[in-house]
Motif scaffolding. Structure first.
Motif, PDB file in Angstrom:
ATOM      1  N   LEU A  48      21.417  -0.212  -3.616  1.00  0.00           N
ATOM      2  CA  LEU A  48      22.882  -0.193  -3.464  1.00  0.00           C
ATOM      3  C   LEU A  48      23.177  -0.301  -1.981  1.00  0.00           C
ATOM      4  O   LEU A  48      22.482   0.324  -1.175  1.00  0.00           O
ATOM      5  N   ASN A  49      24.192  -1.109  -1.601  1.00  0.00           N
ATOM      6  CA  ASN A  49      24.708  -0.916  -0.236  1.00  0.00           C
ATOM      7  C   ASN A  49      26.228  -0.755  -0.259  1.00  0.00           C
ATOM      8  O   ASN A  49      26.677   0.231  -0.873  1.00  0.00           O
ATOM      9  N   ASP A  50      26.993  -1.612   0.337  1.00  0.00           N
ATOM     10  CA  ASP A  50      28.413  -1.310   0.577  1.00  0.00           C
ATOM     11  C   ASP A  50      29.223  -1.004  -0.689  1.00  0.00           C
ATOM     12  O   ASP A  50      29.060  -1.687  -1.700  1.00  0.00           O
ATOM     13  N   TYR A  65      30.016  -1.862  -6.161  1.00  0.00           N
ATOM     14  CA  TYR A  65      29.128  -1.787  -4.989  1.00  0.00           C
ATOM     15  C   TYR A  65      28.164  -2.957  -4.961  1.00  0.00           C
ATOM     16  O   TYR A  65      27.907  -3.593  -5.979  1.00  0.00           O
ATOM     17  N   GLN A  66      27.653  -3.214  -3.752  1.00  0.00           N
ATOM     18  CA  GLN A  66      26.627  -4.237  -3.555  1.00  0.00           C
ATOM     19  C   GLN A  66      25.337  -3.776  -4.213  1.00  0.00           C
ATOM     20  O   GLN A  66      24.896  -2.630  -4.001  1.00  0.00           O
ATOM     21  N   TRP A  67      24.692  -4.669  -4.962  1.00  0.00           N
ATOM     22  CA  TRP A  67      23.514  -4.254  -5.719  1.00  0.00           C
ATOM     23  C   TRP A  67      22.470  -5.353  -5.764  1.00  0.00           C
ATOM     24  O   TRP A  67      22.781  -6.496  -6.129  1.00  0.00           O
ATOM     25  N   PHE A 109      28.388 -11.333  -1.687  1.00  0.00           N
ATOM     26  CA  PHE A 109      28.472 -10.278  -0.672  1.00  0.00           C
ATOM     27  C   PHE A 109      29.797  -9.518  -0.782  1.00  0.00           C
ATOM     28  O   PHE A 109      30.641  -9.801  -1.616  1.00  0.00           O
ATOM     29  N   SER A 110      29.985  -8.592   0.160  1.00  0.00           N
ATOM     30  CA  SER A 110      31.077  -7.613   0.079  1.00  0.00           C
ATOM     31  C   SER A 110      32.476  -8.209   0.107  1.00  0.00           C
ATOM     32  O   SER A 110      32.692  -9.297   0.627  1.00  0.00           O
ATOM     33  N   GLY A 111      33.420  -7.406  -0.381  1.00  0.00           N
ATOM     34  CA  GLY A 111      34.828  -7.777  -0.354  1.00  0.00           C
ATOM     35  C   GLY A 111      35.664  -6.691  -1.003  1.00  0.00           C
ATOM     36  O   GLY A 111      35.143  -5.636  -1.381  1.00  0.00           O
ATOM     37  N   PHE A 168      30.380 -14.835   8.708  1.00  0.00           N
ATOM     38  CA  PHE A 168      31.792 -14.926   8.360  1.00  0.00           C
ATOM     39  C   PHE A 168      31.916 -14.343   6.949  1.00  0.00           C
ATOM     40  O   PHE A 168      31.623 -15.015   5.963  1.00  0.00           O
ATOM     41  N   ARG A 169      32.268 -13.047   6.849  1.00  0.00           N
ATOM     42  CA  ARG A 169      32.187 -12.423   5.520  1.00  0.00           C
ATOM     43  C   ARG A 169      33.054 -11.165   5.378  1.00  0.00           C
ATOM     44  O   ARG A 169      33.643 -10.696   6.325  1.00  0.00           O
ATOM     45  N   ASP A 170      33.027 -10.630   4.168  1.00  0.00           N
ATOM     46  CA  ASP A 170      33.667  -9.349   3.806  1.00  0.00           C
ATOM     47  C   ASP A 170      35.195  -9.423   3.748  1.00  0.00           C
ATOM     48  O   ASP A 170      35.897  -8.651   4.432  1.00  0.00           O
ATOM     49  N   PRO A 171      35.772 -10.326   2.943  1.00  0.00           N
ATOM     50  CA  PRO A 171      37.233 -10.445   2.856  1.00  0.00           C
ATOM     51  C   PRO A 171      37.853  -9.232   2.167  1.00  0.00           C
ATOM     52  O   PRO A 171      37.432  -8.848   1.079  1.00  0.00           O
ATOM     53  N   TRP A 222      31.330  -8.275  13.691  1.00  0.00           N
ATOM     54  CA  TRP A 222      32.038  -7.147  13.089  1.00  0.00           C
ATOM     55  C   TRP A 222      32.032  -7.316  11.581  1.00  0.00           C
ATOM     56  O   TRP A 222      32.535  -8.298  11.047  1.00  0.00           O
ATOM     57  N   GLU A 223      31.473  -6.327  10.909  1.00  0.00           N
ATOM     58  CA  GLU A 223      31.392  -6.369   9.451  1.00  0.00           C
ATOM     59  C   GLU A 223      32.437  -5.430   8.839  1.00  0.00           C
ATOM     60  O   GLU A 223      32.899  -4.476   9.472  1.00  0.00           O
ATOM     61  N   CYS A 224      32.720  -5.671   7.586  1.00  0.00           N
ATOM     62  CA  CYS A 224      33.466  -4.754   6.722  1.00  0.00           C
ATOM     63  C   CYS A 224      34.764  -4.201   7.312  1.00  0.00           C
ATOM     64  O   CYS A 224      34.917  -2.981   7.480  1.00  0.00           O
ATOM     65  N   PRO A 225      35.737  -5.068   7.619  1.00  0.00           N
ATOM     66  CA  PRO A 225      37.037  -4.531   8.052  1.00  0.00           C
ATOM     67  C   PRO A 225      37.755  -3.849   6.892  1.00  0.00           C
ATOM     68  O   PRO A 225      37.525  -4.178   5.724  1.00  0.00           O
ATOM     69  N   PHE A 286      25.538   6.338   7.582  1.00  0.00           N
ATOM     70  CA  PHE A 286      26.914   6.079   7.146  1.00  0.00           C
ATOM     71  C   PHE A 286      27.274   4.678   7.598  1.00  0.00           C
ATOM     72  O   PHE A 286      27.115   4.341   8.768  1.00  0.00           O
ATOM     73  N   TYR A 287      27.775   3.865   6.665  1.00  0.00           N
ATOM     74  CA  TYR A 287      28.093   2.485   7.042  1.00  0.00           C
ATOM     75  C   TYR A 287      29.071   1.876   6.038  1.00  0.00           C
ATOM     76  O   TYR A 287      29.221   2.381   4.910  1.00  0.00           O
ATOM     77  N   ALA A 288      29.721   0.808   6.460  1.00  0.00           N
ATOM     78  CA  ALA A 288      30.500  -0.086   5.596  1.00  0.00           C
ATOM     79  C   ALA A 288      31.540   0.621   4.711  1.00  0.00           C
ATOM     80  O   ALA A 288      31.658   0.300   3.531  1.00  0.00           O
ATOM     81  N   PRO A 289      32.320   1.571   5.254  1.00  0.00           N
ATOM     82  CA  PRO A 289      33.302   2.251   4.400  1.00  0.00           C
ATOM     83  C   PRO A 289      34.447   1.319   4.013  1.00  0.00           C
ATOM     84  O   PRO A 289      34.712   0.326   4.701  1.00  0.00           O
ATOM     85  N   GLY A 303      31.962   5.469   1.600  1.00  0.00           N
ATOM     86  CA  GLY A 303      31.102   4.734   2.514  1.00  0.00           C
ATOM     87  C   GLY A 303      29.750   4.520   1.859  1.00  0.00           C
ATOM     88  O   GLY A 303      29.458   5.082   0.790  1.00  0.00           O
ATOM     89  N   TRP A 304      28.926   3.741   2.485  1.00  0.00           N
ATOM     90  CA  TRP A 304      27.532   3.565   2.068  1.00  0.00           C
ATOM     91  C   TRP A 304      26.737   4.654   2.770  1.00  0.00           C
ATOM     92  O   TRP A 304      26.741   4.722   3.998  1.00  0.00           O
ATOM     93  N   LEU A 305      26.076   5.517   2.015  1.00  0.00           N
ATOM     94  CA  LEU A 305      25.300   6.616   2.583  1.00  0.00           C
ATOM     95  C   LEU A 305      23.887   6.076   2.834  1.00  0.00           C
ATOM     96  O   LEU A 305      22.939   6.356   2.104  1.00  0.00           O
TER      97      LEU A 305
HETATM   98  C1  FRU Z   1      27.202  -4.701   5.360  1.00  0.00           C
HETATM   99  C2  FRU Z   1      26.830  -6.091   4.847  1.00  0.00           C
HETATM  100  C3  FRU Z   1      28.062  -6.960   4.695  1.00  0.00           C
HETATM  101  C4  FRU Z   1      27.634  -7.939   3.662  1.00  0.00           C
HETATM  102  C5  FRU Z   1      26.786  -7.077   2.749  1.00  0.00           C
HETATM  103  C6  FRU Z   1      25.651  -7.795   2.092  1.00  0.00           C
HETATM  104  O1  FRU Z   1      26.276  -3.752   5.002  1.00  0.00           O
HETATM  105  O2  FRU Z   1      25.884  -6.688   5.697  1.00  0.00           O
HETATM  106  O3  FRU Z   1      28.504  -7.568   5.904  1.00  0.00           O
HETATM  107  O4  FRU Z   1      28.708  -8.518   2.985  1.00  0.00           O
HETATM  108  O5  FRU Z   1      26.293  -6.023   3.538  1.00  0.00           O
HETATM  109  O6  FRU Z   1      25.038  -6.993   1.148  1.00  0.00           O
END
Ligand code: FRU
Length: 481
Positions: A48-50, A65-67, A109-111, A168-171, A222-225, A286-289, A303-305
């Motif tokens: 699992l991530n974000d 969540y990202q899996w 990926f994330s969004g 270029f990601r995470d809309p 910059w990731e995950c705005p 702690f990341y990508a809240p 957030g991602w723990l």
């Molecule tokens: C942040 C990140 C995002 C991306 C996702 C991919 O942890 O790198 O920028 O969309 O993870 O899993």
């Protein structure tokens, strides 16, 4: 069967290519792991991530969540879907987005997500490898109907290589005065981090401008705005990869997250007048809240723990990482306060007074107390392995250098933060089988970490008066058709 993930090609094996036995085996290994959490959202197996697509819709909180299903590595990313009304009982909807079209075949990926009429609109990044093996990232849209079924609608924003690199990601969508805007994280052509602001009118999406912020030396990507408005202020969260600081207590993690509090963002120009950045979390993991608003107007954050570079002891049992507990955000002066979501009190199953030594019966508990000027809190096992949180008055220190299974020591084993005496001197600590979330200074200072201690645990405290609440596990039910 064992998959060798050191061969990177194997990270692109799909769930459809794999036997049911393999999946059952890694599911059992994961769920039986000593370190598998009891009241945090964790993957059934794999990584699992974000947190993604957080949204409140028709009385229900949706959490995606990202899996990567097949093991504890960053492979082909899917979205997994859970929902809840009360943060105690969850419905497990299983896989939401699969990387199965021409525009997302190398990873969804994330969004974020928006509630619209009787469905959810999902925004995510589709990845496709080009001839050179580089990932081209396009921003895509999908709908999730009331049965949790996904209908993909395709790309809505393509990269513009005059503006950004391949990063270029995470809309993440935001509704402002009935208009829909999107924030997308990126690396610009000068290799600086940036966030691009877009406006969406039906199928048509146009660039407003990169956000105009007042930061310098702030990293390359910059990731995950995540943007929201609260109490007349605008708040922007993001993860500035590569940011540095002269303060020895900032940016010690692999990557960190900051917030900016300012006036409301000007959505016509992208101008954002804000105060100095603040690092959101002082722990290790702690990341990508992401933040969303519910019907009571609460701003809720998960957030991602975890973090993207460390190998964790749970890898051997084929799972990695979890989400933080849900936290409500509020503002006090220059700071955001993070408080465990009120619903988590319903997890309390029995409570007792904290002693200088207290035995622990289950690996899920909360500490709630008041603090003296010097205090110490440790979780210790029979071998003397421990994790400790203490203050000598000026600073808070989280020390995990004595836990049973050390990991990621190249990023250090001790973290510190300044203590704020203008805040109420209270503490809440949420401990699960391998995680700790510490809220001090009314939630202005938070430490989020994984830790790995075997055996039976005892808690030892000095200078803390309060309670231990044993916490019940969350209940997760799979959807039955
Ligand atoms: C942040 C990140 C995002 C991306 C996702 C991919 O942890 O790198 O920028 O969309 O993870 O899993």
């Amino acid at each position: 069967m064992v998959i060798d993930f050191s061969n990177r090609e194997n990270r692109f094996i799909t769930l459809d290519d794999i036997s049911e036995e393999y999946v059952l085996d890694i599911r059992n290994k994961s769920k039986n792991d000593l370190y598998y959490p009891t009241y945090h959202i964790a993957p059934p197996h794999g990584l699992l991530n974000d947190p993604n697509g957080l949204v409140y819709h028709e009385g229900i909180h949706h959490i995606f969540y990202q899996w990567f299903p097949l093991g504890p590595v960053h492979g082909l990313k899917h979205w997994y879907h859970l929902s809840t009304k009360d943060f105690i009982h969850y419905t497990d909807h299983g896989v939401a987005l699969k990387p199965d079209t021409l525009y997302d075949q190398h990873g969804c990926f994330s969004g974020g997500a928006l509630s619209q009429e009787d469905y959810l609109v999902i925004y995510y990044t589709g990845n496709v490898k080009d001839e050179e093996g580089k990932f081209v990232q396009v921003q895509c849209i999908a709908q999730c109907d009331s049965h949790g079924v996904i209908h993909k609608k395709g790309p809505i924003i393509y990269p513009d290589f005059n503006l950004t690199t391949y990063n270029f990601r995470d809309p993440v969508p935001y509704r402002k005065d009935d208009e829909i805007y999107l924030f997308v994280g990126a690396e610009n052509v000068d290799h600086e981090g940036t966030i691009l602001l877009y406006k969406q009118e039906l199928e048509d999406v146009s660039l407003v401008r990169p956000l105009q912020l007042d930061v310098s030396n702030f990293g390359y990507m910059w990731e995950c705005p995540s943007y929201f408005e609260l109490e007349g202020r605008g708040i922007l969260l993001f993860a500035p990869q590569g940011a540095t600081s002269e303060d020895p207590n900032e940016f010690n993690n692999v990557f960190s997250v900051v917030y900016l509090i300012g006036d409301h963002l000007n959505f016509d120009t992208g101008d954002f007048k804000h105060q100095r950045y603040v690092e959101m979390d002082k722990g290790f993991d702690f990341y990508a809240p992401q933040v969303y608003q519910d019907e009571q107007g609460r701003q809720i954050m998960y957030g991602w723990l975890g973090n993207s570079k460390s190998a964790y002891p749970t890898d051997r049992n084929m799972w990695a990482h979890m989400l933080t507990i849900p936290r409500e955000l509020s503002i006090k002066g220059r700071y955001l306060l993070q408080s465990p979501l009120a619903e988590l009190k319903d997890l309390r199953h029995s409570s007792r007074r904290l002693q200088s030594k207290s035995e622990i019966h289950r690996r899920g508990f909360e500490i709630e107390g008041t603090l003296q000027e010097t205090f110490r809190f440790s979780i210790v096992n029979a071998e003397g392995d421990a994790i400790e949180f203490y203050s000598d008055r000026e600073m808070y220190t989280l020390d995990r250098s004595n836990m049973t299974e050390l990991y990621a020591t190249e990023y250090g084993t001790v973290r510190q933060a300044h203590r704020h005496y203008d805040m109420v001197q209270s503490i809440r600590i949420f401990v699960d089988a391998s995680s700790i979330e510490i809220f001090v200074d009314e939630g202005m200072t938070v430490f989020t970490s994984r830790f790995f201690l075997t055996g039976e645990w005892t808690i030892e405290t000095e200078g803390i008066t309060g309670f231990i609440h044993d916490l019940s596990p969350i209940q997760v039910k799979e959807v039955t058709e």
